[in-house]
Design a protein around this motif. Structure first.
Motif, PDB file in Angstrom:
ATOM      1  N   TYR A  11       9.189  -0.475   4.136  1.00 37.75           N
ATOM      2  CA  TYR A  11       7.959   0.135   3.415  1.00 37.75           C
ATOM      3  C   TYR A  11       6.741  -0.048   4.218  1.00 37.75           C
ATOM      4  O   TYR A  11       5.624   0.474   4.217  1.00 37.75           O
ATOM      5  CB  TYR A  11       7.881  -0.400   2.042  1.00 37.75           C
ATOM      6  N   GLY A  12       6.633  -1.328   5.002  1.00 36.47           N
ATOM      7  CA  GLY A  12       5.514  -1.723   5.890  1.00 36.47           C
ATOM      8  C   GLY A  12       5.338  -1.124   7.159  1.00 36.47           C
ATOM      9  O   GLY A  12       4.245  -1.210   7.627  1.00 36.47           O
ATOM     10  N   SER A  13       6.362  -0.777   7.743  1.00 37.34           N
ATOM     11  CA  SER A  13       6.354  -0.390   9.421  1.00 37.34           C
ATOM     12  C   SER A  13       6.267   1.038   9.390  1.00 37.34           C
ATOM     13  O   SER A  13       6.638   1.880   8.448  1.00 37.34           O
ATOM     14  CB  SER A  13       7.481  -0.770   9.928  1.00 37.34           C
ATOM     15  N   GLU A  14       5.493   1.672  10.381  1.00 36.37           N
ATOM     16  CA  GLU A  14       5.212   3.041  10.355  1.00 36.37           C
ATOM     17  C   GLU A  14       6.752   3.852  10.424  1.00 36.37           C
ATOM     18  O   GLU A  14       7.639   3.310  11.073  1.00 36.37           O
ATOM     19  CB  GLU A  14       4.439   3.534  11.667  1.00 36.37           C
ATOM     20  N   GLY A  15       6.857   4.791   9.759  1.00 39.43           N
ATOM     21  CA  GLY A  15       8.051   5.305   9.605  1.00 39.43           C
ATOM     22  C   GLY A  15       8.914   4.972   8.804  1.00 39.43           C
ATOM     23  O   GLY A  15       9.667   5.963   8.376  1.00 39.43           O
ATOM     24  N   GLY A  16       8.876   3.655   8.591  1.00 32.41           N
ATOM     25  CA  GLY A  16       9.719   3.284   7.362  1.00 32.41           C
ATOM     26  C   GLY A  16      11.261   3.274   7.633  1.00 32.41           C
ATOM     27  O   GLY A  16      11.581   4.176   8.442  1.00 32.41           O
ATOM     28  N   GLY A  17      12.231   2.744   7.131  1.00 35.05           N
ATOM     29  CA  GLY A  17      13.882   2.929   7.325  1.00 35.05           C
ATOM     30  C   GLY A  17      14.308   2.256   8.901  1.00 35.05           C
ATOM     31  O   GLY A  17      13.276   1.940   9.620  1.00 35.05           O
ATOM     32  N   ALA A  40       0.860  -1.219  -0.015  1.00 36.01           N
ATOM     33  CA  ALA A  40       0.001  -0.001  -0.021  1.00 36.01           C
ATOM     34  C   ALA A  40       0.896   1.569   0.197  1.00 36.01           C
ATOM     35  O   ALA A  40       0.661   2.024  -0.885  1.00 36.01           O
ATOM     36  CB  ALA A  40      -0.966  -0.136   1.189  1.00 36.01           C
ATOM     37  N   ARG A  41       2.024   1.321   0.829  1.00 39.06           N
ATOM     38  CA  ARG A  41       3.003   2.412   0.829  1.00 39.06           C
ATOM     39  C   ARG A  41       3.457   2.525  -0.501  1.00 39.06           C
ATOM     40  O   ARG A  41       3.658   3.772  -0.975  1.00 39.06           O
ATOM     41  CB  ARG A  41       3.622   2.107   1.972  1.00 39.06           C
ATOM     42  N   ALA A  42       4.220   1.329  -1.185  1.00 35.16           N
ATOM     43  CA  ALA A  42       4.676   1.629  -2.287  1.00 35.16           C
ATOM     44  C   ALA A  42       3.823   2.001  -3.444  1.00 35.16           C
ATOM     45  O   ALA A  42       4.127   2.833  -4.338  1.00 35.16           O
ATOM     46  CB  ALA A  42       5.231   0.090  -2.684  1.00 35.16           C
ATOM     47  N   ARG A  43       2.401   1.786  -3.351  1.00 38.33           N
ATOM     48  CA  ARG A  43       1.538   2.216  -4.442  1.00 38.33           C
ATOM     49  C   ARG A  43       1.256   3.675  -4.312  1.00 38.33           C
ATOM     50  O   ARG A  43       1.113   4.336  -5.537  1.00 38.33           O
ATOM     51  CB  ARG A  43       0.275   1.495  -4.466  1.00 38.33           C
ATOM     52  N   GLY A  44       1.494   4.195  -3.305  1.00 37.64           N
ATOM     53  CA  GLY A  44       1.342   5.584  -2.847  1.00 37.64           C
ATOM     54  C   GLY A  44       2.644   6.497  -3.022  1.00 37.64           C
ATOM     55  O   GLY A  44       2.527   7.663  -3.017  1.00 37.64           O
ATOM     56  N   LEU A  45       3.903   5.793  -3.792  1.00 39.45           N
ATOM     57  CA  LEU A  45       4.973   6.546  -3.838  1.00 39.45           C
ATOM     58  C   LEU A  45       4.843   7.458  -5.039  1.00 39.45           C
ATOM     59  O   LEU A  45       4.413   6.875  -6.394  1.00 39.45           O
ATOM     60  CB  LEU A  45       6.117   5.726  -3.875  1.00 39.45           C
ATOM     61  N   ARG A  70       9.715   5.097 -10.621  1.00 39.19           N
ATOM     62  CA  ARG A  70      10.893   4.163 -10.697  1.00 39.19           C
ATOM     63  C   ARG A  70      10.757   3.510  -9.304  1.00 39.19           C
ATOM     64  O   ARG A  70      10.940   2.235  -9.078  1.00 39.19           O
ATOM     65  CB  ARG A  70      12.143   4.746 -10.954  1.00 39.19           C
ATOM     66  N   GLU A  71      10.932   4.376  -7.970  1.00 42.28           N
ATOM     67  CA  GLU A  71      10.910   3.764  -6.687  1.00 42.28           C
ATOM     68  C   GLU A  71       9.690   3.140  -6.520  1.00 42.28           C
ATOM     69  O   GLU A  71       9.937   1.855  -5.981  1.00 42.28           O
ATOM     70  CB  GLU A  71      10.994   4.992  -5.655  1.00 42.28           C
ATOM     71  N   ARG A  72       8.624   3.331  -7.122  1.00 45.81           N
ATOM     72  CA  ARG A  72       7.174   2.693  -6.622  1.00 45.81           C
ATOM     73  C   ARG A  72       7.494   1.187  -7.200  1.00 45.81           C
ATOM     74  O   ARG A  72       7.036   0.182  -6.749  1.00 45.81           O
ATOM     75  CB  ARG A  72       6.201   3.334  -7.240  1.00 45.81           C
ATOM     76  N   ASP A  73       7.967   1.037  -8.705  1.00 45.43           N
ATOM     77  CA  ASP A  73       8.041  -0.172  -9.522  1.00 45.43           C
ATOM     78  C   ASP A  73       9.061  -1.081  -8.577  1.00 45.43           C
ATOM     79  O   ASP A  73       8.686  -2.162  -8.453  1.00 45.43           O
ATOM     80  CB  ASP A  73       8.423   0.260 -10.689  1.00 45.43           C
ATOM     81  N   ILE A  74       9.939  -0.398  -8.122  1.00 43.75           N
ATOM     82  CA  ILE A  74      11.065  -1.406  -7.518  1.00 43.75           C
ATOM     83  C   ILE A  74      10.475  -1.828  -6.219  1.00 43.75           C
ATOM     84  O   ILE A  74      10.611  -3.162  -5.967  1.00 43.75           O
ATOM     85  CB  ILE A  74      12.367  -0.602  -7.203  1.00 43.75           C
ATOM     86  N   ALA A  75       9.603  -0.859  -5.308  1.00 43.36           N
ATOM     87  CA  ALA A  75       9.158  -1.477  -4.236  1.00 43.36           C
ATOM     88  C   ALA A  75       7.917  -2.466  -4.275  1.00 43.36           C
ATOM     89  O   ALA A  75       8.030  -3.332  -3.731  1.00 43.36           O
ATOM     90  CB  ALA A  75       8.654  -0.039  -3.262  1.00 43.36           C
ATOM     91  N   LEU A  76       7.181  -2.232  -5.389  1.00 40.33           N
ATOM     92  CA  LEU A  76       6.133  -3.170  -5.721  1.00 40.33           C
ATOM     93  C   LEU A  76       6.807  -4.636  -6.064  1.00 40.33           C
ATOM     94  O   LEU A  76       6.296  -5.696  -5.644  1.00 40.33           O
ATOM     95  CB  LEU A  76       5.182  -2.790  -6.703  1.00 40.33           C
ATOM     96  N   ARG A  77       7.775  -4.623  -6.946  1.00 39.38           N
ATOM     97  CA  ARG A  77       8.419  -5.733  -7.381  1.00 39.38           C
ATOM     98  C   ARG A  77       9.241  -6.423  -6.155  1.00 39.38           C
ATOM     99  O   ARG A  77       9.189  -7.899  -5.983  1.00 39.38           O
ATOM    100  CB  ARG A  77       9.483  -5.486  -8.549  1.00 39.38           C
ATOM    101  N   GLY A  78       9.863  -5.541  -5.132  1.00 43.18           N
ATOM    102  CA  GLY A  78      10.275  -6.319  -4.191  1.00 43.18           C
ATOM    103  C   GLY A  78       9.367  -6.910  -3.196  1.00 43.18           C
ATOM    104  O   GLY A  78       9.600  -7.935  -2.561  1.00 43.18           O
ATOM    105  N   VAL A  79       8.264  -6.310  -2.832  1.00 41.32           N
ATOM    106  CA  VAL A  79       7.047  -6.925  -2.066  1.00 41.32           C
ATOM    107  C   VAL A  79       6.677  -8.289  -2.834  1.00 41.32           C
ATOM    108  O   VAL A  79       6.624  -9.219  -2.132  1.00 41.32           O
ATOM    109  CB  VAL A  79       5.939  -5.841  -1.908  1.00 41.32           C
TER     110      VAL A  79
END
Length: 95
Positions: free
Chosen positions: A86-92, A37-42, A46-55
Motif C-alpha cells: 500500500y505504501g510504495s508507488e504503484g503498490g503490488g 494514507a493510501r488505505a484511508r483513500g480506498l 472493508r478493504e480500507r479497514d483491513i489495510a488500516l488494521r494491517g498498517v
C-alpha cells in the motif's frame, strides 16, 4: 521477506536474522505513513479497514521487543509486505 521466512524456520535468533529483522523494521517505518494514507483513500470500506488494521499491526510488530524470534520474523515479513503493497508507488508486486 522470503529470506525472513526461511530464517524463521532455520535460525531465527542468529546474526543474519537480526540484520533481516532490522531491515524489515526499516521498511515498515519508511512506508507505513504512505500505506496508511493510501488505505484511508480506498473507496471500499472493508478493504480500507483491513489495510488500516494491517498498517497498525505492522507498526506494532516493528516496535515490539523480540520474545519469540521465529514468530517475530514471520510477522515482520507479513507486515512489511503489506505496508510496501500500500505504501510504495504503484503498490503490488512486492515479494
Amino acid at each position: 521477506m522470503e529470506l525472513a521466512l526461511v530464517l524463521a524456520s532455520t535460525s531465527p535468533g542468529g546474526e543474519a536474522a537480526d540484520v533481516v529483522r532490522e531491515r524489515l523494521r526499516g521498511y515498515v517505518r519508511a512506508y507505513a505513513g504512505a500505506a496508511e494514507a493510501r488505505a484511508r483513500g480506498l473507496a471500499d470500506g472493508r478493504e480500507r479497514d483491513i489495510a488500516l488494521r494491517g498498517v497498525a499491526h505492522a507498526r506494532a510488530v516493528a516496535a515490539d521487543p523480540v520474545h519469540d524470534p521465529a514468530a517475530h520474523l514471520r510477522l515482520l515479513a507479513m507486515g512489511a509486505r503489506m505496508v510496501l503493497r500500500y505504501g510504495s508507488e504503484g503498490g503490488g508486486g512486492v515479494r
